[in-house]
Design an enzyme around this catalytic site. Sequence first.
Site, PDB file in Angstrom:
ATOM      1  N   GLY A   1      17.056  37.836  61.766  1.00 40.08           N
ATOM      2  CA  GLY A   1      16.333  39.065  62.081  1.00 40.08           C
ATOM      3  C   GLY A   1      16.691  40.140  61.072  1.00 40.08           C
TER       4      GLY A   1
ATOM      5  CG  HIS B   1      21.151  42.389  66.787  1.00 43.72           C
ATOM      6  ND1 HIS B   1      22.507  42.116  66.779  1.00 43.72           N
ATOM      7  CD2 HIS B   1      20.873  42.878  65.541  1.00 43.72           C
ATOM      8  CE1 HIS B   1      23.008  42.442  65.597  1.00 43.72           C
ATOM      9  NE2 HIS B   1      22.041  42.908  64.821  1.00 43.72           N
ATOM     10  CD  GLU B   2      17.232  42.339  64.044  1.00 45.70           C
ATOM     11  OE1 GLU B   2      17.288  43.394  63.395  1.00 45.70           O
ATOM     12  OE2 GLU B   2      18.055  41.408  63.908  1.00 45.70           O
TER      13      GLU B   2
ATOM     14  CD  GLN C   1      19.744  45.141  59.882  1.00 45.28           C
ATOM     15  OE1 GLN C   1      18.821  44.547  60.415  1.00 45.28           O
ATOM     16  NE2 GLN C   1      20.939  44.601  59.748  1.00 45.28           N
TER      17      GLN C   1
ATOM     18  CB  CYS D   1      25.208  42.989  62.409  1.00 42.74           C
ATOM     19  SG  CYS D   1      24.087  44.313  61.887  1.00 42.74           S
ATOM     20  CG  LEU D   2      21.853  39.958  58.038  1.00 45.33           C
ATOM     21  CD1 LEU D   2      20.399  39.815  57.608  1.00 45.33           C
ATOM     22  CD2 LEU D   2      22.692  38.820  57.469  1.00 45.33           C
TER      23      LEU D   2
ATOM     24  CG  HIS E   1      19.617  47.141  63.712  1.00 44.26           C
ATOM     25  ND1 HIS E   1      20.747  47.710  63.173  1.00 44.26           N
ATOM     26  CD2 HIS E   1      19.817  45.795  63.649  1.00 44.26           C
ATOM     27  CE1 HIS E   1      21.600  46.757  62.802  1.00 44.26           C
ATOM     28  NE2 HIS E   1      21.058  45.581  63.082  1.00 44.26           N
TER      29      HIS E   1
END
Length: 176
Positions: free
Chosen positions: A46, A136-137, A51, A94-95, A140
């Site tokens: 994702g 999660h996204e 991000q 998480c990236l 963000h």
Amino acid sequence: MAPRSIITLPDPKLRLVSAPLERVDDGLRKLMGDMLETMYEAPGVGLAAIQIGEPIRLIVVDAAPPEEPKNPLCLVNPEILWSSDERRVYEEGCLSIPEYYEEVERPISVRARYIDREGAAQEILAEGLLATVLQHEIDHLNGILFIDYLSKLKRDRVAKKFAKIARHAAEPAGRI
Ligand code: K1U
Ligand code: ZN
């Protein structure tokens, strides 16, 4: 399509609340392509626009198992309409917080609405990994990171570690 750089903790942009999008046009579809390429290259399952530094309500996800064909989804202005009472624990990453993984408990299923890449309204009933990644996204987009669900001790520890990494990265290279 071109991969973009992913911002990491402690970049303050990660705490912004992203703005809703008014329309889906070719410029936005180009950004969706860049985000998918960035996500696959990372690799990840994702990615939220913030991000890559874009504070707009756009996410991409692909929660297909590795042995199955790709299943990219682009979601504009996604909103959770319903969450199950049943919850499960999943080890999240998480990236924007590289190489840090912790267990987080969230609803096991969610129903969400969003606008697709053609500009049409859609609903999705997601379960398992897809439900976890969608939550999660969407977090963000509201400036929320998965570490916010951890104890203060763990959150402070990871925040300190990434602040130190950023300080060292900003230092001028030492002389020989
Ligand atoms: O939002 C992000 O930073 C992407 C993140 C999404 C996510 C992963 C796990 C649980 C919830 C949300 C990632 O993709 S981290 C990398 C990752 O999980 C992964 C990497 C390679 C293959 C499979 C998964
Ligand atoms: Zn993340």
